[in-house]
Design a protein around this motif. Structure first.
Motif, short mmCIF file in Angstrom:
data_model
loop_
_atom_site.label_atom_id
_atom_site.label_comp_id
_atom_site.label_asym_id
_atom_site.label_seq_id
_atom_site.Cartn_x
_atom_site.Cartn_y
_atom_site.Cartn_z
N SER A 17 0.84 -1.21 0.00
CA SER A 17 0.00 0.00 0.00
C SER A 17 0.86 1.25 0.00
N TYR A 18 0.26 2.36 -0.47
CA TYR A 18 0.96 3.66 -0.38
C TYR A 18 1.23 4.00 1.08
N ALA A 19 0.27 3.63 1.95
CA ALA A 19 0.42 3.93 3.37
C ALA A 19 1.76 3.41 3.92
N LEU A 28 9.90 14.41 2.67
CA LEU A 28 9.72 15.71 2.01
C LEU A 28 8.66 16.56 2.73
N GLN A 29 7.61 15.88 3.20
CA GLN A 29 6.55 16.61 3.91
C GLN A 29 7.12 17.29 5.16
N ASN A 30 8.01 16.57 5.86
CA ASN A 30 8.59 17.16 7.07
C ASN A 30 9.40 18.40 6.76
N LEU A 60 -4.26 19.33 -1.16
CA LEU A 60 -4.67 18.93 -2.50
C LEU A 60 -3.82 17.75 -2.95
N GLY A 61 -4.44 16.59 -3.15
CA GLY A 61 -3.70 15.38 -3.53
C GLY A 61 -3.15 14.71 -2.29
N CYS A 62 -4.05 14.42 -1.32
CA CYS A 62 -3.61 13.92 0.00
C CYS A 62 -3.21 12.46 -0.02
N SER A 63 -3.76 11.67 -0.95
CA SER A 63 -3.58 10.22 -0.98
C SER A 63 -4.14 9.57 0.29
N SER A 64 -3.56 8.44 0.75
CA SER A 64 -4.07 7.79 1.96
C SER A 64 -2.89 7.35 2.82
N ASN A 98 -8.35 16.62 -0.10
CA ASN A 98 -8.78 16.39 -1.49
C ASN A 98 -7.92 15.33 -2.17
N ASP A 99 -8.54 14.56 -3.01
CA ASP A 99 -7.82 13.69 -3.95
C ASP A 99 -8.82 13.27 -5.02
N LEU A 100 -8.36 12.53 -5.99
CA LEU A 100 -9.24 12.04 -7.04
C LEU A 100 -10.24 11.02 -6.46
N PRO A 130 -13.61 15.09 -2.70
CA PRO A 130 -13.10 14.35 -3.86
C PRO A 130 -13.25 15.16 -5.14
N GLY A 131 -12.28 15.02 -6.03
CA GLY A 131 -12.34 15.72 -7.32
C GLY A 131 -10.94 16.12 -7.75
N SER A 132 -10.87 16.63 -8.98
CA SER A 132 -9.55 17.02 -9.50
C SER A 132 -9.21 18.44 -9.10
N PHE A 133 -7.97 18.63 -8.66
CA PHE A 133 -7.56 20.00 -8.32
C PHE A 133 -7.33 20.85 -9.57
N TYR A 134 -7.57 20.29 -10.72
CA TYR A 134 -7.54 21.11 -11.94
C TYR A 134 -8.94 21.64 -12.27
N SER A 148 0.02 21.30 -0.71
CA SER A 148 0.04 20.25 -1.72
C SER A 148 1.49 19.83 -1.92
N LEU A 149 1.72 18.53 -1.91
CA LEU A 149 3.09 18.07 -2.09
C LEU A 149 3.10 16.73 -2.83
N ASN A 150 4.03 16.59 -3.72
CA ASN A 150 4.22 15.34 -4.49
C ASN A 150 3.02 15.00 -5.38
N SER A 151 2.21 15.98 -5.72
CA SER A 151 0.98 15.69 -6.47
C SER A 151 0.88 16.44 -7.80
C1 LIG Z 1 2.41 10.62 -4.76
S1 LIG Z 1 0.81 10.92 -4.09
C2 LIG Z 1 1.24 12.18 -2.89
C3 LIG Z 1 0.39 12.05 -1.67
C4 LIG Z 1 0.80 12.98 -0.51
N1 LIG Z 1 0.57 14.36 -0.85
C5 LIG Z 1 2.25 12.76 -0.12
O1 LIG Z 1 3.03 13.73 -0.20
O2 LIG Z 1 2.59 11.65 0.29
C6 LIG Z 1 0.02 11.91 -5.36
C7 LIG Z 1 -1.48 12.05 -5.11
O3 LIG Z 1 -1.99 13.09 -5.95
C8 LIG Z 1 -3.28 12.70 -6.37
N2 LIG Z 1 -3.65 13.45 -7.57
C9 LIG Z 1 -3.08 13.40 -8.79
N3 LIG Z 1 -3.71 14.21 -9.65
C10 LIG Z 1 -4.71 14.80 -8.95
C11 LIG Z 1 -5.73 15.73 -9.29
N4 LIG Z 1 -5.84 16.21 -10.54
N5 LIG Z 1 -6.59 16.14 -8.33
C12 LIG Z 1 -6.48 15.65 -7.06
N6 LIG Z 1 -5.53 14.75 -6.68
C13 LIG Z 1 -4.67 14.33 -7.61
C14 LIG Z 1 -3.11 11.20 -6.63
O4 LIG Z 1 -4.35 10.53 -6.69
C15 LIG Z 1 -2.23 10.77 -5.48
O5 LIG Z 1 -2.98 10.32 -4.39
#
Ligand SMILES: C[S@@+](CC[C@H](N)C(=O)[O-])C[C@H]1O[C@@H](n2cnc3c(N)ncnc32)[C@H](O)[C@@H]1O
Length: 199
Positions: A17-19, A28-30, A60-64, A98-100, A130-134, A148-151
């Protein structure tokens, strides 16, 4: 096909899992902590505005997994310690993640309850978006802080110039790859510019 319909991080809490496989992203978050603390300090001490009584923050793009809450937890802690320093009562904070739509929000929701409880008696309400940050996620002017990080490296889709001409991002044929490199590079840069404007 748009990335919004295709992909998500590995769900759940199992071995793959991503977790359990996001230590690099967590490191990087730290490193974001001082930036978030500075943003909170600026937000709370702006001379043009009254100290906010309510604050809305979002990732934005929190994942799990644990990473989903890391940035917003840093922000909540920063708000509380800033208020303590100023001897101000803390504002009510609403945290939105938020995430997809295909993200593992089941796992996220369970940990959100813990965030809510661990901050009592301060008021921290929690929710998911839920939804796209675009695309538009929140009513205009309603949010105080976005993290928002890594997203943002996820584009909304593969560049059309490439898909309609069947040009892959990485061609196994080295000659073709070298030849098309500038075209591929520019197509991705252009898609990023377009997406970033919507972001
Ligand atoms: C690598 S994970 C990063 C998660 C967390 N921010 C971290 O730093 O560990 C990227 C996340 O961005 C989300 N993501 C990608 N495109 C997105 C979009 N257009 N809108 C919302 N979330 C998005 C993905 O679904 C994924 O969960």
């Amino acid at each position: 096909m748009a990335s919004t319909q295709m992909v998500h991080m590995n769900q759940g809490q199992g071995e793959t899992s991503y977790a359990r496989n996001s230590g690099i992203q967590n490191a990087l978050q730290n490193r974001m902590k001082p930036l978030i603390e500075a943003a909170i300090a600026e937000l709370c001490s702006s001379t043009n505005t009254l100290f906010p009584e309510k604050m809305l923050i979002a990732d934005l793009g929190c994942s799990s997994g644990p990473n989903a809450l890391a940035l917003v937890s840093i922000a909540v802690e920063a708000i509380h310690s800033h208020c303590l320093q100023l001897q101000q009562p803390p504002p009510e904070v609403c945290v939105l993640l938020n995430d997809l739509p295909d993200n593992d929000f089941n796992t996220v929701v369970k940990s959100l309850v813990t965030l809510h409880q661990s901050n009592e008696p301060a008021v921290v309400t929690v929710g998911i978006m839920p939804g796209s940050f675009y695309e538009r996620l929140f009513t205009s002017g309603s949010m105080h802080l976005f993290c928002s990080l890594n997203s943002l490296n996820w584009l909304s889709k593969a560049p059309e110039d490439l898909t309609k001409n069947w040009i892959p991002a990485y061609d196994v044929d080295e000659h073709a790859r070298r030849e098309r490199f500038p075209v591929v590079l520019e197509a991705y840069a252009q898609q990023f510019r377009k997406d970033f404007t919507f972001f």
